[in-house]
Design an enzyme around this catalytic site. Structure first.
Site, PDB file in Angstrom:
ATOM      1  N   CYS A   8     -39.727 -42.531 -11.571  1.00 26.70           N
ATOM      2  CA  CYS A   8     -38.720 -41.565 -11.861  1.00 26.70           C
ATOM      3  C   CYS A   8     -39.039 -40.791 -12.753  1.00 26.70           C
ATOM      4  O   CYS A   8     -39.952 -40.573 -13.600  1.00 26.70           O
ATOM      5  CB  CYS A   8     -37.650 -42.850 -12.612  1.00 26.70           C
ATOM      6  SG  CYS A   8     -36.090 -42.046 -12.644  1.00 26.70           S
ATOM      7  N   ASP A 129     -32.460 -52.835 -17.127  1.00 35.98           N
ATOM      8  CA  ASP A 129     -33.109 -51.862 -17.975  1.00 35.98           C
ATOM      9  C   ASP A 129     -33.218 -52.531 -19.552  1.00 35.98           C
ATOM     10  O   ASP A 129     -32.206 -53.460 -19.587  1.00 35.98           O
ATOM     11  CB  ASP A 129     -32.841 -50.365 -18.148  1.00 35.98           C
ATOM     12  CG  ASP A 129     -33.610 -49.382 -18.465  1.00 35.98           C
ATOM     13  OD1 ASP A 129     -34.758 -49.641 -19.147  1.00 35.98           O
ATOM     14  OD2 ASP A 129     -33.482 -48.165 -18.464  1.00 35.98           O
TER      15      ASP A 129
END
Length: 210
Positions: A8, A129
């Site tokens: 990412c 996360d």
């Protein structure tokens, strides 16, 4: 099962091509201006155009105005949307595109109940996360993997503090559908490192060959 790998926070077409060549299954584009990995729409268009077949493009948004998301989609043919803020299931579904819903793991959050709210034909997974106050993601912080239940109703994408030294252990312990890394493959904040990307992917793929 092969664990899928997403890199990412890419910001230029050349790095996207090198990341794909290293073996990534997906790349992430950050459409969140406060992030050091933020990418403009015109550059995102070039990055997605540079990707070879079978490498997915994912657009990351944080509590974005729906009109902004649509303006991105009008120019950038994203395969998947990733919502990293406080978006509701109704908000996520309105674009008619496959999406991931991210959440930041805390001991007091019932992950199964949370994920159940998003179960529908468009939601392709829950991304977990680390929780860091005031920061929606990309912190480089890990969290206690023991907090993750085994019975989530959606595919699990593991993020948060992953790097080449811990991704193999993470995959063996959590058995996620995919892993997602950003800061763990950077030479400095927002700057991707090809060698670190290659090493991360090699370590992530170890489990499949054991």
């Amino acid at each position: 099962m092969k664990t899928r790998i997403k890199i990412c926070g890419l910001r230029d077409p050349e790095m996207a091509k090198l990341t794909a060549k290293a073996g990534a299954d997906a790349i992430g584009l950050v459409f969140y201006p406060p992030s050091p990995r933020h990418v403009e729409i015109a550059m995102a268009e070039q990055i997605v155009a540079a990707l070879p077949a079978f490498v997915s493009s994912v657009g990351l948004f944080v509590n974005a105005d729906a009109a902004f998301v649509r303006s991105v989609l009008a120019k950038v043919p994203l395969d998947l949307l990733q919502f990293h803020g406080d978006e509701t299931p109704e908000y996520c579904r309105q674009f008619g595109r496959p999406y991931l819903k991210a959440l930041r793991v805390r001991p007091d959050l019932n992950l199964v109940e949370y994920a159940q709210r998003f179960v529908d034909a468009l939601c392709k997974g829950i991304l977990v996360d680390a929780f860091v106050e005031g920061v929606p993601g990309g912190t480089g912080e890990a969290f206690d993997w023991d907090l993750l239940p085994k019975d989530l109703p959606l595919p699990l994408v593991l993020s948060g503090g992953l790097h080449s030294d811990n991704v193999y252990e993470a995959i063996c312990k959590v058995r996620p559908w995919a892993v997602d890394v950003s800061s763990g493959v950077e030479s400095s904040k927002g700057i991707k490192d090809v060698a670190k990307i290659a090493t991360f992917i090699n370590q992530a793929e170890r489990e499949a060959h054991d």
